[in-house]
Each structure stands twice: as structure tokens, then as C-alpha cells.
Design a protein around this motif. Sequence first.
Motif, short mmCIF file in Angstrom:
data_model
loop_
_atom_site.label_atom_id
_atom_site.label_comp_id
_atom_site.label_asym_id
_atom_site.label_seq_id
_atom_site.Cartn_x
_atom_site.Cartn_y
_atom_site.Cartn_z
N GLY A 111 0.83 -1.19 0.00
CA GLY A 111 0.00 0.00 0.00
C GLY A 111 0.87 1.25 0.00
N GLU A 112 0.28 2.36 -0.37
CA GLU A 112 1.01 3.63 -0.38
C GLU A 112 1.69 3.87 0.96
N GLY A 113 2.99 4.16 0.91
CA GLY A 113 3.77 4.42 2.12
C GLY A 113 4.31 3.18 2.81
N GLN A 114 3.85 2.00 2.44
CA GLN A 114 4.39 0.77 3.03
C GLN A 114 5.75 0.46 2.41
N ARG A 115 6.51 -0.37 3.11
CA ARG A 115 7.80 -0.78 2.57
C ARG A 115 8.07 -2.21 2.99
N THR A 116 8.90 -2.86 2.21
CA THR A 116 9.39 -4.17 2.64
C THR A 116 10.49 -3.91 3.65
N GLN A 117 10.68 -4.82 4.56
CA GLN A 117 11.80 -4.71 5.49
C GLN A 117 13.08 -5.06 4.73
N ARG A 118 14.12 -4.23 4.87
CA ARG A 118 15.38 -4.46 4.13
C ARG A 118 15.90 -5.86 4.45
N HIS A 119 16.17 -6.63 3.40
CA HIS A 119 16.57 -8.02 3.59
C HIS A 119 17.40 -8.50 2.40
N GLN A 120 17.86 -9.72 2.53
CA GLN A 120 18.58 -10.38 1.44
C GLN A 120 18.17 -11.84 1.40
N HIS A 121 18.40 -12.45 0.25
CA HIS A 121 18.25 -13.90 0.07
C HIS A 121 19.62 -14.39 -0.37
N ARG A 122 20.23 -15.22 0.41
CA ARG A 122 21.61 -15.62 0.11
C ARG A 122 21.71 -16.58 -1.07
N ALA A 123 20.65 -17.37 -1.30
CA ALA A 123 20.68 -18.34 -2.40
C ALA A 123 19.86 -17.92 -3.60
N THR A 124 18.86 -17.08 -3.40
CA THR A 124 17.88 -16.78 -4.45
C THR A 124 18.14 -15.46 -5.15
N GLU A 125 18.11 -15.52 -6.48
CA GLU A 125 18.12 -14.32 -7.32
C GLU A 125 16.67 -13.98 -7.62
N GLU A 126 16.34 -12.67 -7.59
CA GLU A 126 14.97 -12.24 -7.85
C GLU A 126 14.92 -11.24 -9.00
N ILE A 127 13.78 -11.19 -9.65
CA ILE A 127 13.46 -10.12 -10.58
C ILE A 127 12.09 -9.59 -10.20
N TYR A 128 12.01 -8.28 -9.96
CA TYR A 128 10.73 -7.61 -9.72
C TYR A 128 10.31 -6.93 -11.02
N VAL A 129 9.08 -7.17 -11.45
CA VAL A 129 8.52 -6.51 -12.63
C VAL A 129 7.32 -5.70 -12.15
N VAL A 130 7.41 -4.38 -12.26
CA VAL A 130 6.35 -3.51 -11.75
C VAL A 130 5.18 -3.49 -12.73
N LEU A 131 3.99 -3.80 -12.20
CA LEU A 131 2.77 -3.79 -13.00
C LEU A 131 2.00 -2.48 -12.83
N GLU A 132 1.91 -2.01 -11.58
CA GLU A 132 1.15 -0.79 -11.26
C GLU A 132 1.85 -0.04 -10.13
N GLY A 133 1.73 1.28 -10.16
CA GLY A 133 2.24 2.11 -9.07
C GLY A 133 3.71 2.44 -9.21
N GLU A 134 4.20 3.20 -8.23
CA GLU A 134 5.60 3.60 -8.20
C GLU A 134 6.16 3.40 -6.81
N GLY A 135 7.48 3.22 -6.78
CA GLY A 135 8.14 3.06 -5.50
C GLY A 135 9.61 3.38 -5.61
N ASP A 136 10.25 3.48 -4.46
CA ASP A 136 11.69 3.71 -4.39
C ASP A 136 12.36 2.39 -4.04
N MET A 137 13.16 1.90 -4.99
CA MET A 137 13.84 0.61 -4.84
C MET A 137 15.28 0.85 -4.46
N GLU A 138 15.75 0.07 -3.49
CA GLU A 138 17.16 0.11 -3.09
C GLU A 138 17.73 -1.29 -3.20
N VAL A 139 18.83 -1.43 -3.92
CA VAL A 139 19.55 -2.69 -4.04
C VAL A 139 21.01 -2.41 -3.73
#
Length: 115
Positions: free
Chosen positions: A37-65
Motif C-alpha cells: 500500500g502507499e507508504g508501506q515498505r518491505t523490510q530491508r533483507h537479502q536472500h543468500r541463495a535466491t536471485e529475484e526479478i521484480y517486474v512492476v505492474l502498477e504504481g511507483e516506488g523507491d527501490m534500493e539494491v
Amino acid sequence: MDVAARDELRAFTTKDGSTIREFHHTALQSLAEASLGEGQRTQRHQHRATEEIYVVLEGEGDMEVDGDRRRIGPGDAVLIPAGAWHELTAATAVRFLCCCVPPYRDDDTFFDERP
């Protein structure tokens, strides 16, 4: 043929705080739709074994990698290498696909313990 219909998928909240609907989860990969939801965020984290791809369908956000920050929106695909610290903060309600190889596992999610 295994077809998953989005409207028939059960939504749940993951360890990082996003709401997820998992389309497929095999021994080799997983695909889910995530939302914040607007203003929500994921908790900063990592996956040691898994590679991810995020594909944005709707909305905007600030991504940090790994310290690199960028505004993302519809049509953007973000590669998150295994081991990279990452966090998404929703500027507006955001919905995105999350592709994981190997598949997502709770026990491969590690949180940043910095204050």
C-alpha cells in the motif's frame, strides 16, 4: 497444463511485509504477485541463495539494491542478485511480479539488523 488464476490464489503476508499471491512454486523457480500500500515498505533483507526479478505492474516506488536507489514504475524490471540487500518503499500503491530462482524460501530471508 498447470494454470493458476490470480483471483483464485490465497493472499498472505511474507516475512518482509509484502502481500503475496503465489502463482507457481516448483523445485526450480517461483512466481508471485506482490503488493504494498502507499507508504508501506518491505523490510530491508537479502536472500543468500535466491536471485529475484521484480517486474512492476502498477504504481511507483523507491527501490534500493545494495545502496543503489532508484524510482521504479510500470514496465520496469529490477534484477536483485543473490546476496544483495534490498528494500522497496511504495510511493503509491504498487503491484509487481516477483520471479525467484531457486524458488523463494522463508529460511533464505535474512533481515538487516542495523538500527
